[in-house]
Design an enzyme around this catalytic site. Structure first.
Site, mmCIF file in Angstrom:
data_model
loop_
_atom_site.group_PDB
_atom_site.id
_atom_site.type_symbol
_atom_site.label_atom_id
_atom_site.label_comp_id
_atom_site.label_asym_id
_atom_site.label_seq_id
_atom_site.Cartn_x
_atom_site.Cartn_y
_atom_site.Cartn_z
ATOM 1 N N THR A 1 0.831 -1.208 0.000
ATOM 2 C CA THR A 1 0.000 0.000 0.000
ATOM 3 C C THR A 1 0.862 1.254 0.000
ATOM 4 O O THR A 1 1.988 1.232 0.523
ATOM 5 C CB THR A 1 -0.904 -0.013 1.260
ATOM 6 O OG1 THR A 1 -1.397 1.300 1.489
ATOM 7 C CG2 THR A 1 -0.140 -0.410 2.516
ATOM 8 N N ASP A 2 0.306 2.343 -0.536
ATOM 9 C CA ASP A 2 1.034 3.624 -0.482
ATOM 10 C C ASP A 2 1.173 4.125 0.952
ATOM 11 O O ASP A 2 1.972 5.031 1.222
ATOM 12 C CB ASP A 2 0.343 4.681 -1.368
ATOM 13 C CG ASP A 2 -1.088 5.008 -0.957
ATOM 14 O OD1 ASP A 2 -1.632 4.338 -0.059
ATOM 15 O OD2 ASP A 2 -1.667 5.942 -1.551
ATOM 16 N N GLU A 3 0.391 3.541 1.876
ATOM 17 C CA GLU A 3 0.442 4.022 3.266
ATOM 18 C C GLU A 3 1.795 3.753 3.927
ATOM 19 O O GLU A 3 2.104 4.335 4.961
ATOM 20 C CB GLU A 3 -0.701 3.407 4.082
ATOM 21 C CG GLU A 3 -2.053 3.814 3.536
ATOM 22 C CD GLU A 3 -3.216 3.472 4.439
ATOM 23 O OE1 GLU A 3 -3.041 3.450 5.664
ATOM 24 O OE2 GLU A 3 -4.306 3.211 3.900
ATOM 25 N N TYR B 1 -1.231 -0.641 11.116
ATOM 26 C CA TYR B 1 -1.493 -1.291 9.823
ATOM 27 C C TYR B 1 -0.355 -1.020 8.843
ATOM 28 O O TYR B 1 0.253 -1.950 8.299
ATOM 29 C CB TYR B 1 -2.829 -0.790 9.239
ATOM 30 C CG TYR B 1 -2.973 -1.057 7.747
ATOM 31 C CD1 TYR B 1 -3.076 -2.354 7.259
ATOM 32 C CD2 TYR B 1 -2.994 -0.003 6.821
ATOM 33 C CE1 TYR B 1 -3.187 -2.600 5.884
ATOM 34 C CE2 TYR B 1 -3.108 -0.243 5.460
ATOM 35 C CZ TYR B 1 -3.199 -1.543 4.997
ATOM 36 O OH TYR B 1 -3.305 -1.786 3.648
HETATM 37 N N1 LIG Z 1 -8.346 -1.568 -0.017
HETATM 38 C C1 LIG Z 1 -7.424 -0.704 -0.445
HETATM 39 O O1 LIG Z 1 -7.757 0.435 -0.789
HETATM 40 C C2 LIG Z 1 -5.976 -1.123 -0.527
HETATM 41 C C3 LIG Z 1 -5.067 -0.243 -1.101
HETATM 42 C C4 LIG Z 1 -3.735 -0.651 -1.227
HETATM 43 C C5 LIG Z 1 -3.355 -1.896 -0.795
HETATM 44 N N2 LIG Z 1 -4.253 -2.728 -0.226
HETATM 45 C C6 LIG Z 1 -3.810 -4.063 0.189
HETATM 46 O O2 LIG Z 1 -4.494 -4.994 -0.633
HETATM 47 C C7 LIG Z 1 -4.713 -6.221 0.078
HETATM 48 C C8 LIG Z 1 -6.174 -6.577 0.040
HETATM 49 O O3 LIG Z 1 -6.929 -5.505 0.615
HETATM 50 P P1 LIG Z 1 -8.508 -5.568 0.699
HETATM 51 O O4 LIG Z 1 -8.993 -4.182 0.796
HETATM 52 O O5 LIG Z 1 -9.014 -6.477 -0.350
HETATM 53 O O6 LIG Z 1 -8.675 -6.272 2.118
HETATM 54 P P2 LIG Z 1 -9.920 -7.025 2.752
HETATM 55 O O7 LIG Z 1 -9.845 -6.712 4.209
HETATM 56 O O8 LIG Z 1 -11.168 -6.730 1.996
HETATM 57 O O9 LIG Z 1 -9.597 -8.574 2.504
HETATM 58 C C9 LIG Z 1 -8.600 -9.244 3.174
HETATM 59 C C10 LIG Z 1 -8.825 -10.744 2.992
HETATM 60 O O10 LIG Z 1 -7.741 -11.424 3.640
HETATM 61 C C11 LIG Z 1 -8.286 -12.481 4.415
HETATM 62 N N3 LIG Z 1 -7.370 -12.743 5.543
HETATM 63 C C12 LIG Z 1 -7.125 -11.935 6.603
HETATM 64 N N4 LIG Z 1 -6.240 -12.530 7.438
HETATM 65 C C13 LIG Z 1 -5.909 -13.719 6.865
HETATM 66 C C14 LIG Z 1 -5.034 -14.777 7.242
HETATM 67 N N5 LIG Z 1 -4.331 -14.723 8.386
HETATM 68 N N6 LIG Z 1 -4.924 -15.843 6.420
HETATM 69 C C15 LIG Z 1 -5.641 -15.910 5.268
HETATM 70 N N7 LIG Z 1 -6.506 -14.946 4.883
HETATM 71 C C16 LIG Z 1 -6.632 -13.857 5.672
HETATM 72 C C17 LIG Z 1 -9.643 -11.992 4.867
HETATM 73 O O11 LIG Z 1 -10.494 -13.061 5.249
HETATM 74 C C18 LIG Z 1 -10.119 -11.250 3.623
HETATM 75 O O12 LIG Z 1 -10.771 -12.124 2.737
HETATM 76 C C19 LIG Z 1 -4.171 -5.985 1.477
HETATM 77 O O13 LIG Z 1 -2.895 -6.540 1.548
HETATM 78 C C20 LIG Z 1 -4.112 -4.464 1.610
HETATM 79 O O14 LIG Z 1 -3.064 -4.093 2.478
HETATM 80 C C21 LIG Z 1 -5.568 -2.367 -0.075
#
Ligand SMILES: NC(=O)c1ccc[n+]([C@@H]2O[C@H](COP(=O)([O-])OP(=O)(O)OC[C@H]3O[C@@H](n4cnc5c(N)ncnc54)[C@H](O)[C@@H]3O)[C@@H](O)[C@H]2O)c1
Length: 346
Positions: A131-133, A159
């Protein structure tokens, strides 16, 4: 480049927002590849999202914690993956402020378990979704400043610290063990299947239910927004053509103040802005994120294709038309779906 039936890709966290969108994207673009989705099904994982794929014999869902080393190794042993893309994470900043520990477990330890499995089972190509964070934040009054891949890591929340730690580990595995690793750091995503605790789906769902729209502080914080499908396309390109050992920024060139997004949603749904309530600001709230994605654009020819106007329209329409997806999320019913419908099948 195309992948065919001899490819197996593990997509962790595929019952979550971006992971599920990535699985749908892959299935459409590469109908023959085998897709394996281990997901722990935390509160953020929703089995109903991927349920339509359960009859596809080239898709397998496994309820699995990526920190469970034995389970992960068994899965690698059975599936012999060619590629692993790690979306599994605890992803909500507010929850990390309340309880950091599970973020360290999943986001750091879980990532290292997956990379150990990649080493153990044939130096498997590994991509870490970041993430950009991890770069911290930028001042509101310096629109000239953007995050590049060289910007020092300076995360603000538990996070983003856990994500930055995983990025460093990924690079260390590349340098120390020669694991073929790439990392992508993306700005805020929006689109279908996003859990309604994050800004855009929360505001849409609350507005549809005529509930108040809670905005942190004055709502002046700025985020760079990217439609989820553009993120999926960027990850696909990095897997196909990216250089291992490299980090790629992914961004939408769309900086918006939170309050402006909320007002836009009110307007689109015909709701009064009087629903907006300003609540106490998040601790350590990052002011502005803005991404320079020129490395990804110049090396791999990527650019965002969905402008914000179109993307937000699609997203709002999707939530309007898919109450059957989000109402069980709000009621908690979705968490019983796995046992009820699919406990025996995965
Ligand atoms: N949402 C955003 O805007 C954004 C932006 C940049 C990066 N990201 C990154 O993208 C990725 C996905 O983000 P998202 O928004 O889809 O998240 P989300 O919270 O919607 O989904 C996360 C998924 O991971 C699963 N999970 C959590 N812990 C787990 C574990 N220990 N073992 C197996 N599965 C597990 C959850 O059940 C869920 O299905 C993350 O790594 C996040 O850091 C998200």
């Amino acid at each position: 480049m195309a992948w065919n039936s001899d490819k197996t890709i593990i997509v962790t966290g595929g019952a979550g927002f971006i992971g599920s969108n990535f699985i749908f994207y892959l299935r459409k673009k590469y109908p023959d590849i085998r897709i394996v989705c281990p997901d722990k099904l935390t509160y953020a994982g929703n089995m109903t999202t991927v349920a339509p794929l359960l009859n596809d014999d080239k898709f397998r869902f496994v309820r699995l914690d990526i920190c469970d080393r034995k389970g992960v190794y068994e899965l690698f042993d059975e599936e012999k993956p060619d590629i692993v893309v790690n979306f599994a994470a605890e992803s909500h900043v507010d929850r990390s402020i309340d309880s950091p520990e599970v973020f360290l477990q999943t986001n750091i330890t879980g990532t290292s378990v997956l990379m150990d499995a990649c080493r153990e089972y044939g130096n498997v190509r590994f991509h870490q979704i970041s993430t950009d964070e991890v770069y911290g934040d930028l001042p509101l009054d310096r629109p000239d400043m953007l995050f590049t891949e060289e910007t020092p890591l300076d995360p603000s929340s538990p996070y983003s610290s856990s994500k930055a730690s995983a990025d460093l580990l990924a690079m260390a595995y590349y340098r120390t063990y020669g694991l073929p690793v790439t990392v992508s750091r993306c700005s805020n995503n929006y689109g279908p299947y996003q859990f309604p605790e994050k800004l855009i789906p929360l505001m849409i769902v609350n507005a549809l239910n005529n509930k108040s729209l809670p905005v942190y502080g004055e709502g002046l914080n700025i985020r760079d927004w990217l439609y989820v499908e553009d993120h999926c396309r960027a990850v696909d390109l990095i897997l196909q053509k990216g250089r291992v050992g490299e980090v790629y920024n992914i961004g939408g060139n769309t900086e918006m103040k939170n309050i402006d997004i909320v007002k836009l949603i009110c307007k689109a749904l015909g709701r009064s802005e009087e629903l907006i309530v300003h609540v106490e600001d998040r601790k350590g709230h990052d002011k502005r994120y803005a991404i320079d994605h020129s490395k990804l654009s110049s090396e791999l020819g990527w650019k965002p294709l969905t402008d914000f106007g179109k993307g937000i329209k699609n997203t709002i329409e999707w939530y309007v038309e898919h109450r059957e997806w989000w109402e069980p999320v709000i009621s908690g019913e979705y968490q019983r779906y796995y046992e009820k419908m699919y406990g025996e099948r995965t």
